[in-house]
Motif scaffolding. Structure first.
Motif, PDB file in Angstrom:
ATOM      1  N   GLY A   1     149.710  24.790  90.048  1.00  0.00           N
ATOM      2  CA  GLY A   1     148.860  25.952  89.814  1.00  0.00           C
ATOM      3  C   GLY A   1     147.441  25.577  90.186  1.00  0.00           C
ATOM      4  N   ILE A   2     146.775  26.447  90.913  1.00  0.00           N
ATOM      5  CA  ILE A   2     145.448  26.128  91.424  1.00  0.00           C
ATOM      6  C   ILE A   2     144.437  27.156  90.930  1.00  0.00           C
ATOM      7  CG2 ILE A   2     144.049  25.799  93.502  1.00  0.00           C
ATOM      8  CD1 ILE A   2     146.764  25.180  94.917  1.00  0.00           C
ATOM      9  N   TYR A   3     143.340  26.649  90.379  1.00  0.00           N
ATOM     10  CA  TYR A   3     142.184  27.442  89.996  1.00  0.00           C
ATOM     11  C   TYR A   3     141.011  27.015  90.876  1.00  0.00           C
ATOM     12  CZ  TYR A   3     144.608  28.692  85.654  1.00  0.00           C
ATOM     13  OH  TYR A   3     145.495  29.174  84.741  1.00  0.00           O
ATOM     14  N   LYS A   4     139.923  27.761  90.771  1.00  0.00           N
ATOM     15  CA  LYS A   4     138.702  27.402  91.492  1.00  0.00           C
ATOM     16  C   LYS A   4     138.281  25.984  91.088  1.00  0.00           C
ATOM     17  CE  LYS A   4     134.010  28.919  92.388  1.00  0.00           C
ATOM     18  NZ  LYS A   4     133.007  29.950  92.110  1.00  0.00           N
ATOM     19  N   ASN A   5     137.696  25.274  92.024  1.00  0.00           N
ATOM     20  CA  ASN A   5     137.190  23.910  91.835  1.00  0.00           C
ATOM     21  C   ASN A   5     138.298  22.868  91.670  1.00  0.00           C
ATOM     22  OD1 ASN A   5     134.456  24.680  92.070  1.00  0.00           O
ATOM     23  ND2 ASN A   5     134.457  25.321  89.919  1.00  0.00           N
ATOM     24  N   HIS A   6     139.471  23.165  92.197  1.00  0.00           N
ATOM     25  CA  HIS A   6     140.566  22.187  92.180  1.00  0.00           C
ATOM     26  C   HIS A   6     140.177  20.989  93.035  1.00  0.00           C
ATOM     27  CE1 HIS A   6     144.574  20.468  92.660  1.00  0.00           C
ATOM     28  NE2 HIS A   6     144.997  21.275  91.691  1.00  0.00           N
ATOM     29  N   VAL A   7     140.701  19.854  92.706  1.00  0.00           N
ATOM     30  CA  VAL A   7     140.484  18.637  93.491  1.00  0.00           C
ATOM     31  C   VAL A   7     141.013  18.865  94.909  1.00  0.00           C
ATOM     32  CG1 VAL A   7     141.150  16.210  93.717  1.00  0.00           C
ATOM     33  CG2 VAL A   7     140.661  17.168  91.464  1.00  0.00           C
ATOM     34  N   PRO A   8     140.248  18.527  95.938  1.00  0.00           N
ATOM     35  CA  PRO A   8     140.727  18.701  97.314  1.00  0.00           C
ATOM     36  C   PRO A   8     141.984  17.874  97.579  1.00  0.00           C
ATOM     37  CG  PRO A   8     138.362  18.336  97.294  1.00  0.00           C
ATOM     38  CD  PRO A   8     138.864  18.055  95.901  1.00  0.00           C
ATOM     39  N   MET A   9     142.942  18.493  98.257  1.00  0.00           N
ATOM     40  CA  MET A   9     144.184  17.807  98.631  1.00  0.00           C
ATOM     41  C   MET A   9     144.944  18.663  99.620  1.00  0.00           C
ATOM     42  SD  MET A   9     146.712  18.481  95.312  1.00  0.00           S
ATOM     43  CE  MET A   9     145.929  17.289  94.320  1.00  0.00           C
ATOM     44  N   THR A  10     145.941  18.071 100.226  1.00  0.00           N
ATOM     45  CA  THR A  10     146.902  18.809 101.033  1.00  0.00           C
ATOM     46  C   THR A  10     148.277  18.545 100.445  1.00  0.00           C
ATOM     47  OG1 THR A  10     147.114  16.989 102.602  1.00  0.00           O
ATOM     48  CG2 THR A  10     145.550  18.732 103.157  1.00  0.00           C
ATOM     49  N   VAL A  11     149.133  19.564 100.494  1.00  0.00           N
ATOM     50  CA  VAL A  11     150.482  19.438  99.945  1.00  0.00           C
ATOM     51  C   VAL A  11     151.474  20.105 100.885  1.00  0.00           C
ATOM     52  CG1 VAL A  11     149.743  19.277  97.531  1.00  0.00           C
ATOM     53  CG2 VAL A  11     150.235  21.516  98.519  1.00  0.00           C
ATOM     54  N   ILE A  12     152.733  19.719 100.744  1.00  0.00           N
ATOM     55  CA  ILE A  12     153.825  20.310 101.506  1.00  0.00           C
ATOM     56  C   ILE A  12     154.534  21.315 100.615  1.00  0.00           C
ATOM     57  CG2 ILE A  12     156.010  19.846 102.685  1.00  0.00           C
ATOM     58  CD1 ILE A  12     154.899  16.988 103.214  1.00  0.00           C
ATOM     59  N   VAL A  13     154.785  22.495 101.138  1.00  0.00           N
ATOM     60  CA  VAL A  13     155.460  23.558 100.400  1.00  0.00           C
ATOM     61  C   VAL A  13     156.948  23.246 100.272  1.00  0.00           C
ATOM     62  CG1 VAL A  13     156.175  25.982 100.550  1.00  0.00           C
ATOM     63  CG2 VAL A  13     153.812  25.342 101.091  1.00  0.00           C
ATOM     64  N   ALA A  14     157.500  23.565  99.106  1.00  0.00           N
ATOM     65  CA  ALA A  14     158.945  23.571  98.887  1.00  0.00           C
ATOM     66  C   ALA A  14     159.348  25.011  98.616  1.00  0.00           C
ATOM     67  CB  ALA A  14     159.319  22.680  97.701  1.00  0.00           C
TER      68      ALA A  14
END
Length: 138
Positions: free
Chosen positions: A40-53
């Protein structure tokens, strides 16, 4: 002059497929499955990249939740913006429920058969995609 009714907790969400801009707007939160689990992502989340499942994508605009079946892709998460590059994503009105249920049944049968000619990984992904479609409808 700044508007007094702007929400400080909103961030930009953009969902792009090879065929179209699927969604673009300001949101409170977005939830979806990744290769590492649900996020779950809110504003000001830590920068990252992820792969969708494969799974249900939930977009929260205030009290309103929009759902879609998100099947595959990559996500760039920045503090002020989330960009989803989706290979395949569908709104509920784009999903044929009976077709999704039939596809889930076929995938379950292939998994249960476990024959030498069955690609179990492919059958499991097909099942996950079918279940995502069904869950996005409900």
């Amino acid at each position: 002059m700044a508007e007094s009714n702007t929400n400080e907790n909103l961030f930009a969400l953009q969902i792009i497929t090879p065929e179209r801009i699927f969604y673009e707007g300001q949101v409170d939160m977005v939830e979806f499955n990744t290769s590492e689990g649900e996020i779950g992502i809110y504003k000001n989340h830590v920068p990252m990249t992820v792969i969708v499942a494969p799974g249900v994508l939930s977009i929260w605009e205030g009290e309103t939740e929009k759902k879609a079946a998100l099947h595959s892709g990559f996500v760039e998460i920045l503090p002020e913006k989330v960009t989803i590059l989706a290979e395949l994503i569908e709104w509920p009105n784009e999903i044929d429920e009976s077709r999704a249920e039939s596809a889930a049944d076929r995938a379950r049968a292939r998994i249960a058969a476990r024959g030498d000619d069955v690609d179990i990984d492919r059958a499991q992904i097909a099942l996950m995609r079918s279940v995502a479609r069904i869950n996005a409808l409900h």
